[in-house]
Design an enzyme around this catalytic site. Structure first.
Site, PDB file in Angstrom:
ATOM      1  N   GLN B 127      -0.597   2.417   2.372  1.00 18.58           N
ATOM      2  CA  GLN B 127      -0.595   3.543   1.438  1.00 18.58           C
ATOM      3  C   GLN B 127      -1.433   3.178   0.210  1.00 18.58           C
ATOM      4  O   GLN B 127      -1.171   2.190  -0.455  1.00 18.58           O
ATOM      5  CB  GLN B 127       0.828   3.945   1.039  1.00 18.58           C
ATOM      6  CG  GLN B 127       1.723   2.791   0.697  1.00 18.58           C
ATOM      7  CD  GLN B 127       3.070   3.176   0.150  1.00 18.58           C
ATOM      8  OE1 GLN B 127       4.007   2.413   0.233  1.00 18.58           O
ATOM      9  NE2 GLN B 127       3.183   4.334  -0.446  1.00 18.58           N
ATOM     10  N   GLY B 128      -2.434   3.981  -0.055  1.00 22.69           N
ATOM     11  CA  GLY B 128      -3.332   3.708  -1.182  1.00 22.69           C
ATOM     12  C   GLY B 128      -2.918   4.518  -2.394  1.00 22.69           C
ATOM     13  O   GLY B 128      -3.371   5.654  -2.585  1.00 22.69           O
ATOM     14  N   SER B 130      -1.525   2.775  -5.955  1.00 26.43           N
ATOM     15  CA  SER B 130      -1.817   2.136  -7.246  1.00 26.43           C
ATOM     16  C   SER B 130      -3.296   1.810  -7.396  1.00 26.43           C
ATOM     17  O   SER B 130      -3.986   1.553  -6.415  1.00 26.43           O
ATOM     18  CB  SER B 130      -1.030   0.822  -7.381  1.00 26.43           C
ATOM     19  OG  SER B 130       0.338   1.069  -7.337  1.00 26.43           O
ATOM     20  N   SER B 162       0.002  -3.173   0.494  1.00 26.23           N
ATOM     21  CA  SER B 162       0.549  -3.993   1.582  1.00 26.23           C
ATOM     22  C   SER B 162      -0.126  -3.602   2.887  1.00 26.23           C
ATOM     23  O   SER B 162      -0.410  -2.419   3.103  1.00 26.23           O
ATOM     24  CB  SER B 162       2.050  -3.765   1.736  1.00 26.23           C
ATOM     25  OG  SER B 162       2.691  -3.969   0.518  1.00 26.23           O
ATOM     26  N   GLU B 245      10.244   5.149  -0.348  1.00 23.15           N
ATOM     27  CA  GLU B 245       9.897   3.742  -0.466  1.00 23.15           C
ATOM     28  C   GLU B 245      11.052   2.974  -1.096  1.00 23.15           C
ATOM     29  O   GLU B 245      11.447   1.922  -0.643  1.00 23.15           O
ATOM     30  CB  GLU B 245       8.637   3.595  -1.322  1.00 23.15           C
ATOM     31  CG  GLU B 245       8.193   2.144  -1.480  1.00 23.15           C
ATOM     32  CD  GLU B 245       6.959   1.997  -2.367  1.00 23.15           C
ATOM     33  OE1 GLU B 245       6.788   2.821  -3.286  1.00 23.15           O
ATOM     34  OE2 GLU B 245       6.192   1.056  -2.143  1.00 23.15           O
ATOM     35  N   GLU B 373      11.701  -1.024 -15.461  1.00 18.45           N
ATOM     36  CA  GLU B 373      11.631  -0.121 -16.626  1.00 18.45           C
ATOM     37  C   GLU B 373      11.470   1.328 -16.168  1.00 18.45           C
ATOM     38  O   GLU B 373      12.135   2.230 -16.666  1.00 18.45           O
ATOM     39  CB  GLU B 373      10.465  -0.525 -17.543  1.00 18.45           C
ATOM     40  CG  GLU B 373      10.702  -1.816 -18.323  1.00 18.45           C
ATOM     41  CD  GLU B 373      10.685  -3.061 -17.441  1.00 18.45           C
ATOM     42  OE1 GLU B 373      10.026  -3.051 -16.379  1.00 18.45           O
ATOM     43  OE2 GLU B 373      11.360  -4.044 -17.803  1.00 18.45           O
TER      44      GLU B 373
END
Lengths: 370, 390
Positions: B127-128, B130, B162, B245, B373
């Protein structure tokens, strides 16, 4: 697998919430806190009428014969209301009698306790004891119709309003539990004020006080252990209700309190504390209800589950209380605000039946034995 | 409330255990590094035998080749796989993230072509999402796709991907409208990794291994029919995938942590410090008990979340805390282990470097799949209803 309360358990919990909202608002809690014995007969009778004093006691002794999950569901609502009553003391004592195997005393004492017509408490802790039965040193001597007891017991809940006191002592090498009449000759009951004014503690000095044996030896050890487990279920559920109240109250405050022109709840430093409070309360909920379920099932993992619930819920409630006060700022530190009532109740729940360090060590023993 | 497994759950577990006993590879599949082709081929074979046995994409509806399992059965599956030390599943992103997205958003042609290939191991997916400048703020992504005839032409860079080095396909988020507000100009493309202009560079992590990659797209032509969902509707799809996810990472971790803790306890029984077995030290005992507590509670809360989803079809508040809980728990576990085991634990020769590796790898846990966060922001805003902070 279904982790949700079933329909009847949900109804039971809803009715408990309705009852305590109506019968024990925080103004009432404060009134009882200021009373001499921290006891309100009307509230007690109300609890008894609901049948909750006999919730897990067998039907043959006028109890409802319900499960520990039901007990937790009701206790959670007592915690949410911070209701001051002899419920914990009496439930502990009733569980001890029920587990004692003493048929005569069971039929003599349990029906009144189940119906709430009688209040009882357990005198266990001594100077130097640590919630383990081996640390109990108080002397019991054989006498005509039972035993005579001599020594000092501390942190005995609700002794001033109890109709029966169950004293844990040692006769020779054997642990015994004896039933004592609070008005018996030679027994001196003195209040010892703690932080939590919703739960009263007393020091009991025994000088040759007559008692009737409820259980001795292994039977006493087992009954004591089982009754403490019942007490832990109540204490953990009580903590859950309190944690929920503190979280809800704090989030509401963070939504409405404005500083620098914005609600303080829009600042991440505050948000993240609130998120941690939710994490702790939800994790506690998993632990407490699982312990109740496992104890009821007689599950192999019940002992571990009880240790985990008591250690985790105790610490979680303390941290949630800390965050609640911090986020409220100055007002959270006042007597006027209700936070301190919950904070102190959480502290007494943390310390009773063994603190987190005690239960972690117990858990370690189980882990190492595996 | 009844935490016993139901008859059908027990039967499901029984069938799975029986199948695993029969079908697990006789020898463990060991990696000689992420570029070891033989390793990846063996993992594809393993995915294929899961498929043959009816154990691929088990949560998928039967019409798409799945088993239609309940969330609880799905968790049992993941737990049993971990308990049997079954090999890594290369299909995991395809099965858990891409497949469900194609089922929900894809057209018939896409469903027909892609779904069976996810299940049988012929397509490994990545999965592209970030990018170097779009981490927590994924919606600010800059990789752009411009429509030219029947194609989109893609240019940009992705990171922390990944499986990218071994993937056949990528679900790629691209900006298709640079003038729209950031959430409204994103689309999702299905990109063949063998396309011209795609290059992948593994990233070496502080733990020494390379599970993540950088991906570079230079004038990559993606057929327009590989757009999934509507143009500029990619953000909505992304949100759904990110939620999946976070829940997918949970269940196997319980077994992994439990095994690590069991190893620690075993070592503590045999290793001494200052003339005393590590297991007899009361401070060490407090530490392992604390970890055990949190570990069991993690499992219980996971079960509660599954139970809630099964009963109500929507997740309750308990689900939202799981990612924070397990990632921080793992860090506390490895910290406790390093404290207890002492100075030797840093050595590669000590238990094959397992603790040094776990210690370093755990730092990534509170960053990957949504930082702690960001998770806390989400809990505060979506669960507790506090005002937005950004």
């Amino acid at each position: 697998m279904n982790f949700d309360l079933n329909k009847t358990q949900q109804l039971l919990q809803e009715s408990a919430q309705t009852f305590f909202t109506r019968e024990c608002p925080i103004t009432k809690v404060r009134e009882i806190m200021e009373s001499e014995n921290g006891h309100d007969s009307a509230l007690w009778n109300g609890i008894a009428e609901q049948g909750w004093t006999g919730l897990t006691l067998p039907e043959e002794f006028d109890g409802l014969g319900l499960s520990y999950v039901d007990l937790a569901a009701v206790s959670e609502e007592m915690g949410r209301a911070c209701a001051p009553s002899a419920f914990l003391a009496t439930s502990w004592a009733s569980a001890l009698i029920a587990a004692s195997g003493n048929a005569d005393l069971k039929s003599k004492l349990l029906p009144d306790l189940a119906l709430g017509e009688s209040i009882a408490t357990v005198a266990l802790q001594e100077d130097g004891s640590n919630w383990d039965s081996f640390s109990i040193q108080m002397k019991a001597e054989s006498a005509d119709s039972g035993v005579t007891l001599t020594g000092t017991k501390r942190l005995v809940m609700d002794a001033a309003v109890a109709n029966a006191i169950l004293v844990v002592a040692r006769k020779g090498d054997d642990l015994i539990v004896a039933v004592v009449d609070p008005s018996a000759e030679g027994l001196e009951i003195t209040p010892t004020e703690g932080m939590d004014l919703t739960r009263r503690f007393y020091q009991l000095v025994f000088s040759n006080v007559a008692g009737e044996i409820l259980a001795s030896g292994e039977a006493a050890e087992n009954a004591l252990k089982q009754s403490i487990q019942t007490g832990i279920i109540i204490a953990c559920a009580d903590l859950l209700g309190g944690m929920d109240w503190v979280l809800k109250t704090t989030v509401e405050y963070a939504q409405s309190r404005q500083q620098f022109g914005k609600p303080i709840g829009s600042y991440q430093a505050v948000q993240h504390q609130c998120a941690d409070m939710l994490l702790l309360s939800e994790s506690s909920r998993s632990a407490a209800y699982y312990a109740a379920w496992a104890l009821n099932e007689g599950d192999d993992e019940a002992n571990q589950a009880i240790n985990i619930a008591k250690a985790y819920c105790s610490e979680a409630a303390r941290v949630i209380g800390n965050c609640g006060i911090q986020i409220h700022g100055g007002i959270g530190f006042t007597w006027e605000h209700d936070l301190h009532i919950y904070y102190k109740r959480a502290k007494s729940n943390e310390l009773i039946f063994g603190d987190p360090t005690h239960h972690r060590e117990k858990l370690a023993q189980l882990m190492v034995a595996e | 409330m009844d935490l016993n497994l139901t008859e059908s759950e027990l039967q499901f577990r029984g069938e799975l255990r029986a199948w695993l006993k029969e079908s697990l590879p006789k020898e463990p599949i060991v990696s000689m590094g992420r570029s070891d082709a033989d390793y990846w081929n063996k993992l594809r074979d393993w995915q294929n035998s899961l498929y043959e046995g009816g154990w691929a994409g088990i949560t998928w509806p039967k019409e798409f080749g799945g088993r239609g399992t309940t969330p609880i059965e799905a968790a049992i599956f993941i737990e049993e796989m971990a308990a049997f030390d079954a090999p890594e599943r290369v299909g995991v992103i395809g099965e858990g993230l891409v497949g469900p997205t194609i089922m929900a958003e894809g057209n018939d042609e896409q469903k027909e072509y892609f779904l069976p290939k996810i299940l049988d191991g012929s397509h490994i997916w990545c999965q592209g999402f970030s990018e170097p400048n779009s981490g927590s703020d994924v919606a600010s992504l800059a990789t752009k796709a411009v429509r030219e005839g029947d194609d989109f032409v893609v240019n940009g860079q992705k990171i922390w991907t990944s499986f990218a080095a071994v993937s056949d396909w990528c679900l790629l988020l691209v900006r298709t409208d640079k003038d729209a507000p950031k959430h409204k100009g994103i689309s999702a493309l299905l990109v063949d990794m063998k396309s011209e202009g795609v290059s992948v560079r593994p990233l070496k992590q502080m733990s020494g291994d390379s599970a993540f990659n950088e991906m570079f797209f230079t004038n990559v032509k993606v057929p327009a029919k590989n757009l999934i969902g509507a143009l500029n509707d990619g953000w909505r799809i992304t949100i759904t995938m990110l939620m999946n996810e976070r829940t997918n990472l949970g269940p196997a971790t319980y077994i992994q942590f439990k095994k690590a803790l069991a190893e620690l306890i075993e070592t503590m029984k045999h290793k001494s410090s200052g003339g005393k077995r590590l297991i007899d030290d009361p401070i060490n005992r407090q530490k392992i008990a604390q970890i055990q507590m949190e570990l069991e509670i993690f499992k219980l809360t996971s079960n509660r979340a599954l139970s809630k989803i099964t009963n109500n079809a929507v997740p309750g508040p308990e689900g939202s805390i799981l990612k924070i809980f397990w990632s921080e728990l793992n860090q506390r576990l490895v910290q406790a282990a390093m404290e207890i085991l002492g100075d030797e634990a840093q050595l590669q020769e000590f238990e094959n470097g397992a603790w040094a590796y776990r210690y370093l790898r755990s730092r990534g846990n509170t960053v990957e799949a949504g930082t702690s966060e960001i998770q806390r922001n989400i809990v505060a805003m979506r669960v507790l209803g506090l005002p937005r902070s950004y």
